[in-house]
Structures are given as C-alpha cells and as structure tokens.
Design a protein around this motif. Structure first.
Motif, PDB file in Angstrom:
ATOM      1  N   UNK A 238      61.810  10.366  -5.998  1.00 38.95           N
ATOM      2  CA  UNK A 238      61.027   9.718  -4.929  1.00 38.95           C
ATOM      3  C   UNK A 238      59.764   9.082  -5.491  1.00 38.95           C
ATOM      4  N   UNK A 239      59.726   8.865  -6.794  1.00 41.06           N
ATOM      5  CA  UNK A 239      58.481   8.388  -7.411  1.00 41.06           C
ATOM      6  C   UNK A 239      57.985   7.066  -6.827  1.00 41.06           C
ATOM      7  N   UNK A 240      58.844   6.055  -6.586  1.00 40.31           N
ATOM      8  CA  UNK A 240      58.323   4.806  -5.999  1.00 40.31           C
ATOM      9  C   UNK A 240      57.637   5.036  -4.650  1.00 40.31           C
ATOM     10  N   UNK A 241      58.259   5.857  -3.803  1.00 40.11           N
ATOM     11  CA  UNK A 241      57.665   6.171  -2.503  1.00 40.11           C
ATOM     12  C   UNK A 241      56.407   7.001  -2.684  1.00 40.11           C
ATOM     13  N   UNK A 242      56.459   7.962  -3.590  1.00 39.05           N
ATOM     14  CA  UNK A 242      55.308   8.838  -3.839  1.00 39.05           C
ATOM     15  C   UNK A 242      54.079   8.038  -4.249  1.00 39.05           C
ATOM     16  N   UNK A 243      54.261   7.072  -5.120  1.00 34.60           N
ATOM     17  CA  UNK A 243      53.130   6.277  -5.603  1.00 34.60           C
ATOM     18  C   UNK A 243      52.463   5.518  -4.461  1.00 34.60           C
ATOM     19  N   UNK A 244      53.285   5.009  -3.531  1.00 35.58           N
ATOM     20  CA  UNK A 244      52.705   4.287  -2.388  1.00 35.58           C
ATOM     21  C   UNK A 244      51.943   5.240  -1.463  1.00 35.58           C
ATOM     22  N   UNK A 245      52.552   6.411  -1.235  1.00 32.42           N
ATOM     23  CA  UNK A 245      51.898   7.399  -0.366  1.00 32.42           C
ATOM     24  C   UNK A 245      50.593   7.869  -1.000  1.00 32.42           C
ATOM     25  N   UNK A 246      50.635   8.143  -2.308  1.00 33.26           N
ATOM     26  CA  UNK A 246      49.451   8.624  -3.007  1.00 33.26           C
ATOM     27  C   UNK A 246      48.321   7.588  -2.991  1.00 33.26           C
ATOM     28  N   UNK A 247      48.686   6.315  -3.185  1.00 37.14           N
ATOM     29  CA  UNK A 247      47.678   5.256  -3.172  1.00 37.14           C
ATOM     30  C   UNK A 247      47.053   5.111  -1.794  1.00 37.14           C
ATOM     31  N   UNK A 248      47.856   5.286  -0.758  1.00 43.02           N
ATOM     32  CA  UNK A 248      47.366   5.125   0.608  1.00 43.02           C
ATOM     33  C   UNK A 248      46.373   6.222   0.976  1.00 43.02           C
ATOM     34  N   UNK A 249      46.663   7.448   0.570  1.00 41.84           N
ATOM     35  CA  UNK A 249      45.796   8.556   0.957  1.00 41.84           C
ATOM     36  C   UNK A 249      44.747   8.886  -0.105  1.00 41.84           C
ATOM     37  N   UNK A 250      44.757   8.138  -1.219  1.00 41.85           N
ATOM     38  CA  UNK A 250      43.725   8.321  -2.230  1.00 41.85           C
ATOM     39  C   UNK A 250      43.926   9.487  -3.160  1.00 41.85           C
ATOM     40  N   UNK A 251      45.181   9.801  -3.493  1.00 45.00           N
ATOM     41  CA  UNK A 251      45.451  10.867  -4.459  1.00 45.00           C
ATOM     42  C   UNK A 251      46.100  12.088  -3.850  1.00 45.00           C
ATOM     43  N   UNK A 252      46.103  13.159  -4.638  1.00 44.01           N
ATOM     44  CA  UNK A 252      46.760  14.401  -4.220  1.00 44.01           C
ATOM     45  C   UNK A 252      45.835  15.188  -3.293  1.00 44.01           C
ATOM     46  N   UNK A 253      46.400  15.677  -2.206  1.00 42.51           N
ATOM     47  CA  UNK A 253      45.601  16.442  -1.247  1.00 42.51           C
ATOM     48  C   UNK A 253      45.443  17.891  -1.709  1.00 42.51           C
ATOM     49  N   UNK A 254      44.469  18.562  -1.132  1.00 44.69           N
ATOM     50  CA  UNK A 254      44.249  19.983  -1.450  1.00 44.69           C
ATOM     51  C   UNK A 254      45.458  20.814  -1.048  1.00 44.69           C
ATOM     52  N   UNK A 255      46.086  20.439   0.054  1.00 42.99           N
ATOM     53  CA  UNK A 255      47.264  21.185   0.517  1.00 42.99           C
ATOM     54  C   UNK A 255      48.406  21.056  -0.482  1.00 42.99           C
TER      55      UNK A 255
END
Length: 329
Positions: A238-255
């Motif tokens: 899911x890396x292509x999707x993950x990269x878009x999600x990560x960019x949108x939310x500004x990185x990895x969340x604490x959760x």
C-alpha cells in the motif's frame, strides 16, 4: 536442329519433385489455416453465447458491450474494449481494456487449468459512485488524496488434478498508483467432482441459477471436509496510498507509533517462529505501519494441514505453528 522439348534438363526430376512437395505443403497449410479459422469462428460463436448467457437474467443483461471478441479451439479467449452500464443509471459506465483467458483441459471434466487477466478496468470516482447508486460524497476522502479515478488490473489462475486431489489457486489485484495485493494457495486431498455440474448452470438464468450455484457451493464445501493446506503465500503493498495519506496528514501520527511499538515478537514465537524469525516479522510489520512498506507472507509446510483441525481445542494455534510462516518486507 535439336528438339529442345526432348533435351533433358539437369535436375528436372528433382525440381519437379520439389515443386510437387511444395504444392502439397502449401495445400496442407491452406487447408490447415482454413480449418483453423473455421474452428476459431465456431469457437468464438460458442464463447460469445456462453459469455452472454453468463449475465442473462441478472441486472446487467443487455448492459455489457464489447468491440473485440475472439476465441480458439485450444481454450483461449480475448475480449476487448468492454463497457458495462449501470443498471440504475444509464450514464454511469465502467470500461475494461481487455480480458484474456487461457484454459486447458485434463483427462476428465474437472481437471485442467485456467489463467485469466483483466487489464484496465477504469472509472472516474463520480461515475463509480453513480454506478454503485451511492452518494458521490462517499469518495470525498479519496479525492482529497489526489485521486479522481481508479484503474484496476487483475490476474487469476486455477488448476486442478482430480487423480492426485491437488488444487492450486492464485489471484492478484493492482489498483494503479494506490495499492496491490495477491495470494496463492495449494490444496491437497481435494474433491471437485461436483464442479462438473457447472455446465448445467449456463443454461439457467435469474434466481434459479443463483440458487443452483449456492447449492453447488455448499456441496463442494461438504465434499472437501478432508481437504488440506499444502502451501500459502500472500503479498500486500500500500506504499503509493500510504505516501499520499502521510503527506496529507503531515507524517506519522502518535497513534500509529503506539500501534507499531505494541508489535511484540513473542506473539510470533508463540506461532512457531524462531526468535530471529519473530524479530524479522515484528520489524516488517512496524515498517508497514510507519513507512508503508510492502508485506510478504510465506509458509514452509512440511506436511499438508487438515483444515478441520482449526475446530479442535487450540486448533488455530496448532495450525499457525504448522504453517512455518515468515513475514518480511
């Protein structure tokens, strides 16, 4: 004056013999090619009839069109430029570039193999919502990630050896620029003799076919109570999707970090892995959570495992231990 007609020409007999042989070969080729195209024509007609019967009596009857359709007597089928119209919205259409099928028969009705490839199933998100008769707002989160359409490629393969009781299945799906996943499984001690009744379903339509297919599925399950798992593998990316999600939310969340930190290698040791394998599996899952890395599951089954063992006390744990599985990126 010499009679040229009676003068022997060097190599005349050889040339004439070669010419006759060439004529015979060409005749055989013409007959063969002509017969081949005739057989293909008949195979195409039969395939078209079966293809159209497949969705007769369903909501998609009369709503599936195609521009190219060809089949061969050897079991090859190719359908190109397919358009499927929604049963609820005539303006909503899904297109498919091509579907290719290659099949071969074994020594009986249920032995053989089949490979299917579907290329370029495409739809815009608004169109997909309309096709499924759902609100377009359902895809708002997907749009926010920069997608305005989806394109899917899929593969499927199956083979069965009735004499040996061996069956293999594999499937792969790629949603372009988003994610891909796939699996393959090998089974032992299988009995698919009931599938010889599939031809009967092609003559049915509507609810009668649905009911018959359901009954057939139940029969196959009952007849394979003694089936065993011989091999299993799975892949998820899911890396292509993950990269878009990560960019949108500004990185990895604490959760997400909390979830990654909770992955415990001892869980995999309990499942039969060595400490080294367990650490590798835990690290792989952490990378998937924190970096979107692909996951690959592999098994090393020494003896086929009876599926019914899952219903025994501690059955799932014993089953997992017998898999000899590993997880990696």
């Amino acid at each position: 004056m010499s009679d040229l007609s009676s003068t022997p020409i060097p190599g005349a007999k050889k040339s004439r013999g070669g010419l006759i042989a060439l004529i015979v070969i060409l005749a055989l080729v013409v007959i063969g090619v002509g017969g081949w195209f005739f057989a293909c024509s008949m195979a195409t007609k039969e395939a078209k009839m079966r293809f159209e019967k497949a969705y007769a009596g369903t909501p998609f009857e009369g709503l599936v069109t195609y521009e190219d359709f060809s089949a061969t007597p050897l079991g090859d089928l190719e359908i190109g430029q397919i358009t499927v119209t929604s049963p609820t919205d005539p303006n909503a259409k899904i297109t498919i570039e091509k579907i290719s099928v290659s099949a071969s028969e074994g020594s009986d009705d249920i032995s053989g193999s089949m490979d299917m490839t579907m290329t370029g199933l495409h739809s815009g998100l608004d169109n997909l919502a309309d096709f499924n008769d759902q609100p377009r707002s359902d895809f708002d989160e997907v749009r926010e990630l920069g997608y305005d359409a989806i394109t899917v490629d899929m593969t499927f393969a199956a083979s069965n050896d009735a004499k040996k009781g061996e069956t293999a299945l594999s499937m792969g799906m790629n949603v372009r620029d988003m994610m891909s996943f796939g699996f393959s499984v090998e089974l032992a001690n299988t009995d698919l003799s009931s599938l010889s009744k599939l031809n009967e379903l092609s003559s049915m339509t509507g609810r009668a076919r649905e009911k018959a297919a359901e009954q057939l599925g139940q029969q196959v399950v009952l007849e394979n109570a003694a089936a065993k798992l011989a091999d299993l593998s799975a892949d998820v990316d899911i890396e292509p999707l993950y990269q878009r999600v990560s960019a949108k939310k500004g990185g990895v969340s604490d959760r997400e970090r909390e979830i990654a930190d909770s992955v415990d290698p001892s869980f995999f040791i309990l499942g039969g892995q060595t400490p080294e394998q367990a650490q590798q599996s835990a690290d792989a899952i952490k990378k998937a959570i924190l970096e979107g890395k692909a996951l690959h599951l592999r098994t090393n089954i020494e003896q086929p495992i009876l599926f019914l063992s899952l219903s025994q006390p501690n059955g799932p744990l014993a089953f997992a231990q017998a898999l000899g599985f590993t997880i990696s990126n």
